[in-house]
Design a protein around this motif. Structure first.
Motif, PDB file in Angstrom:
ATOM      1  N   ASP A   3       0.852  -1.189   0.000  1.00  0.00           N
ATOM      2  CA  ASP A   3       0.000   0.000   0.000  1.00  0.00           C
ATOM      3  C   ASP A   3       0.888   1.240   0.000  1.00  0.00           C
ATOM      4  O   ASP A   3       1.424   1.638   1.032  1.00  0.00           O
ATOM      5  CB  ASP A   3      -0.907  -0.009   1.223  1.00  0.00           C
ATOM      6  CG  ASP A   3      -1.819   1.210   1.292  1.00  0.00           C
ATOM      7  OD1 ASP A   3      -1.923   1.923   0.275  1.00  0.00           O
ATOM      8  OD2 ASP A   3      -2.419   1.432   2.355  1.00  0.00           O
ATOM      9  N   GLU A  14      -3.873 -10.036   3.728  1.00  0.00           N
ATOM     10  CA  GLU A  14      -3.278  -8.724   3.943  1.00  0.00           C
ATOM     11  C   GLU A  14      -2.712  -8.642   5.358  1.00  0.00           C
ATOM     12  O   GLU A  14      -3.378  -9.039   6.321  1.00  0.00           O
ATOM     13  CB  GLU A  14      -4.317  -7.623   3.742  1.00  0.00           C
ATOM     14  CG  GLU A  14      -4.886  -7.585   2.329  1.00  0.00           C
ATOM     15  CD  GLU A  14      -6.090  -6.683   2.176  1.00  0.00           C
ATOM     16  OE1 GLU A  14      -6.353  -6.252   1.043  1.00  0.00           O
ATOM     17  OE2 GLU A  14      -6.778  -6.423   3.192  1.00  0.00           O
ATOM     18  N   ARG A  42      -5.851  -9.457   7.683  1.00  0.00           N
ATOM     19  CA  ARG A  42      -7.135  -9.616   6.992  1.00  0.00           C
ATOM     20  C   ARG A  42      -7.050 -10.793   6.031  1.00  0.00           C
ATOM     21  O   ARG A  42      -6.011 -11.039   5.403  1.00  0.00           O
ATOM     22  CB  ARG A  42      -7.498  -8.371   6.179  1.00  0.00           C
ATOM     23  CG  ARG A  42      -7.582  -7.078   6.925  1.00  0.00           C
ATOM     24  CD  ARG A  42      -8.215  -6.018   6.033  1.00  0.00           C
ATOM     25  NE  ARG A  42      -7.974  -4.654   6.484  1.00  0.00           N
ATOM     26  CZ  ARG A  42      -7.035  -3.862   5.985  1.00  0.00           C
ATOM     27  NH1 ARG A  42      -6.264  -4.298   4.995  1.00  0.00           N
ATOM     28  NH2 ARG A  42      -6.883  -2.640   6.447  1.00  0.00           N
ATOM     29  N   ASP A  47     -11.804 -11.497  -3.507  1.00  0.00           N
ATOM     30  CA  ASP A  47     -12.266 -10.531  -4.494  1.00  0.00           C
ATOM     31  C   ASP A  47     -12.853 -11.268  -5.694  1.00  0.00           C
ATOM     32  O   ASP A  47     -12.458 -12.404  -5.990  1.00  0.00           O
ATOM     33  CB  ASP A  47     -11.120  -9.628  -4.974  1.00  0.00           C
ATOM     34  CG  ASP A  47     -10.637  -8.691  -3.885  1.00  0.00           C
ATOM     35  OD1 ASP A  47     -11.438  -8.341  -3.010  1.00  0.00           O
ATOM     36  OD2 ASP A  47      -9.448  -8.311  -3.918  1.00  0.00           O
ATOM     37  N   ARG A  60     -13.666  -8.712   3.289  1.00  0.00           N
ATOM     38  CA  ARG A  60     -12.559  -9.057   4.171  1.00  0.00           C
ATOM     39  C   ARG A  60     -13.066  -9.269   5.590  1.00  0.00           C
ATOM     40  O   ARG A  60     -14.095  -8.717   5.995  1.00  0.00           O
ATOM     41  CB  ARG A  60     -11.511  -7.945   4.219  1.00  0.00           C
ATOM     42  CG  ARG A  60     -10.946  -7.494   2.907  1.00  0.00           C
ATOM     43  CD  ARG A  60      -9.902  -8.437   2.363  1.00  0.00           C
ATOM     44  NE  ARG A  60      -9.242  -7.815   1.227  1.00  0.00           N
ATOM     45  CZ  ARG A  60      -9.743  -7.828  -0.018  1.00  0.00           C
ATOM     46  NH1 ARG A  60     -10.897  -8.430  -0.253  1.00  0.00           N
ATOM     47  NH2 ARG A  60      -9.087  -7.251  -1.009  1.00  0.00           N
ATOM     48  N   GLU A 108     -15.241  -6.047   6.169  1.00  0.00           N
ATOM     49  CA  GLU A 108     -15.071  -4.989   5.180  1.00  0.00           C
ATOM     50  C   GLU A 108     -15.748  -5.362   3.871  1.00  0.00           C
ATOM     51  O   GLU A 108     -15.653  -6.500   3.422  1.00  0.00           O
ATOM     52  CB  GLU A 108     -13.594  -4.717   4.899  1.00  0.00           C
ATOM     53  CG  GLU A 108     -12.787  -4.279   6.104  1.00  0.00           C
ATOM     54  CD  GLU A 108     -11.354  -3.939   5.741  1.00  0.00           C
ATOM     55  OE1 GLU A 108     -11.031  -3.906   4.522  1.00  0.00           O
ATOM     56  OE2 GLU A 108     -10.546  -3.711   6.660  1.00  0.00           O
ATOM     57  N   VAL A 134     -15.450  -4.299  -0.044  1.00  0.00           N
ATOM     58  CA  VAL A 134     -14.359  -3.711  -0.820  1.00  0.00           C
ATOM     59  C   VAL A 134     -14.758  -3.590  -2.286  1.00  0.00           C
ATOM     60  O   VAL A 134     -15.386  -4.484  -2.856  1.00  0.00           O
ATOM     61  CB  VAL A 134     -13.076  -4.565  -0.706  1.00  0.00           C
ATOM     62  CG1 VAL A 134     -11.915  -3.907  -1.452  1.00  0.00           C
ATOM     63  CG2 VAL A 134     -12.710  -4.797   0.749  1.00  0.00           C
ATOM     64  N   GLY A 155     -12.744  -2.025  -6.035  1.00  0.00           N
ATOM     65  CA  GLY A 155     -11.523  -1.400  -6.510  1.00  0.00           C
ATOM     66  C   GLY A 155     -11.191  -1.716  -7.947  1.00  0.00           C
ATOM     67  O   GLY A 155     -11.943  -2.398  -8.652  1.00  0.00           O
ATOM     68  N   SER A 159      -8.454   0.892  -3.926  1.00  0.00           N
ATOM     69  CA  SER A 159      -9.681   0.289  -3.409  1.00  0.00           C
ATOM     70  C   SER A 159     -10.325   1.223  -2.396  1.00  0.00           C
ATOM     71  O   SER A 159      -9.646   2.006  -1.731  1.00  0.00           O
ATOM     72  CB  SER A 159      -9.384  -1.064  -2.742  1.00  0.00           C
ATOM     73  OG  SER A 159      -8.703  -0.897  -1.509  1.00  0.00           O
ATOM     74  N   ARG A 193     -13.104   1.061   0.915  1.00  0.00           N
ATOM     75  CA  ARG A 193     -13.548   0.055   1.872  1.00  0.00           C
ATOM     76  C   ARG A 193     -14.521   0.652   2.893  1.00  0.00           C
ATOM     77  O   ARG A 193     -14.268   1.719   3.449  1.00  0.00           O
ATOM     78  CB  ARG A 193     -12.342  -0.547   2.607  1.00  0.00           C
ATOM     79  CG  ARG A 193     -11.334  -1.187   1.654  1.00  0.00           C
ATOM     80  CD  ARG A 193     -10.043  -1.533   2.356  1.00  0.00           C
ATOM     81  NE  ARG A 193      -9.115  -2.135   1.415  1.00  0.00           N
ATOM     82  CZ  ARG A 193      -8.546  -3.326   1.566  1.00  0.00           C
ATOM     83  NH1 ARG A 193      -8.803  -4.048   2.645  1.00  0.00           N
ATOM     84  NH2 ARG A 193      -7.710  -3.786   0.656  1.00  0.00           N
ATOM     85  N   LYS A 252     -16.065  -0.376   6.495  1.00  0.00           N
ATOM     86  CA  LYS A 252     -15.706  -1.290   7.573  1.00  0.00           C
ATOM     87  C   LYS A 252     -16.755  -1.272   8.678  1.00  0.00           C
ATOM     88  O   LYS A 252     -17.222  -0.203   9.085  1.00  0.00           O
ATOM     89  CB  LYS A 252     -14.339  -0.909   8.155  1.00  0.00           C
ATOM     90  CG  LYS A 252     -13.246  -0.797   7.101  1.00  0.00           C
ATOM     91  CD  LYS A 252     -11.922  -0.364   7.706  1.00  0.00           C
ATOM     92  CE  LYS A 252     -10.855  -0.197   6.641  1.00  0.00           C
ATOM     93  NZ  LYS A 252      -9.545   0.146   7.228  1.00  0.00           N
ATOM     94  N   THR A 307      -6.994   2.320  -0.188  1.00  0.00           N
ATOM     95  CA  THR A 307      -5.620   1.885  -0.414  1.00  0.00           C
ATOM     96  C   THR A 307      -5.210   2.263  -1.830  1.00  0.00           C
ATOM     97  O   THR A 307      -6.045   2.352  -2.739  1.00  0.00           O
ATOM     98  CB  THR A 307      -5.452   0.368  -0.237  1.00  0.00           C
ATOM     99  OG1 THR A 307      -6.276  -0.319  -1.201  1.00  0.00           O
ATOM    100  CG2 THR A 307      -5.850  -0.073   1.162  1.00  0.00           C
TER     101      THR A 307
END
Length: 217
Positions: free
Chosen positions: A33, A67, A92, A96, A114, A153, A155, A157, A171, A173, A175, A204
């Motif tokens: 990131d 992650e 995490r 995806d 996530r 999460e 997500v 992206g 991305s 997110r 949460k 990110t």
């Protein structure tokens, strides 16, 4: 999950595909990131996170993700003069989904989810409370309060190839905190989740390399 577990996961991805021409595993993305490393250079308020990720490409459609990162906060409220600090790793796992998998192109838009986890300690240092009658002052300091948090999460992206096997992406997110400690009012900042009592938003901007594991028949 720790650094050793992540290394074993990455190695297993390569082993799973080696020697199989028709393996559904197309490759592995390893990325960092970039936003998390640049942000601290331009802001005075220090709360941020840095992370790396490993993403498996299965049939160019499904992308299991791991992650691992470190969240950091060292803040003092100018209004209330309350200091808050913490630093801890977070983890995490998730999946995806490539919404454009039929195109067969390296650039794609994805959605996913996530589950995050962190075990951390935080400290709070606030001005003393003064008894209005007797004038006595009581310190308000909590040091190394242990906590564990779990969150989910949603997500969305984009990932795009900018040079051969070099990818950049971003991305967004949303949460949702599933478990939040409540001792001393609960933590203000949770590594990996961010600031917020129940929900939080994040973003990110990643740069990484794609290891193509596809075998031609």
């Amino acid at each position: 999950m720790n650094a050793k577990t992540l290394k074993l996961f990455i190695v297993s991805l390569f082993i799973a595909s080696a020697g199989y021409a028709d393996s559904p595993v197309r490759g592995v993305y390893l990325s960092a990131d970039a936003f998390g490393y640049i942000y601290p250079l331009f802001v005075k308020d220090k709360f941020y996170s840095t992370e790396v990720s490993a993403v498996m490409n299965i049939s160019n459609r499904f992308f299991p993700v791991v992650e691992v990162g470190v969240g950091y906060a060292d803040m003092v409220s100018q209004l209330y003069e309350i200091g808050y600090s913490t630093r801890a790793p977070y983890y995490r796992i998730g999946m995806d989904y490539n919404t454009q998998y039929k195109n067969g192109k390296p650039n794609y838009i994805y959605v996913g989810g996530r589950v995050g986890y962190t075990a951390f300690e935080y400290s709070v240092d606030a001005p003393p409370l003064v008894d209005p009658v007797w004038g006595d002052a009581a310190p308000v300091t909590f040091s190394n309060v242990p906590c564990r948090s779990i969150w989910a999460e949603a997500v969305g992206g984009v990932r795009a190839e900018v040079a051969k096997n070099i990818y950049m992406g971003w991305s967004l997110r949303y949460k949702l905190l599933l478990h939040r400690p409540t001792a001393y009012g609960g933590p203000w900042y949770i590594p990996g989740f961010g600031a917020g009592k129940k929900t939080s938003f994040g973003a990110t901007y990643t740069v990484g390399y794609y290891f193509n594991l596809s075998k031609k028949k």
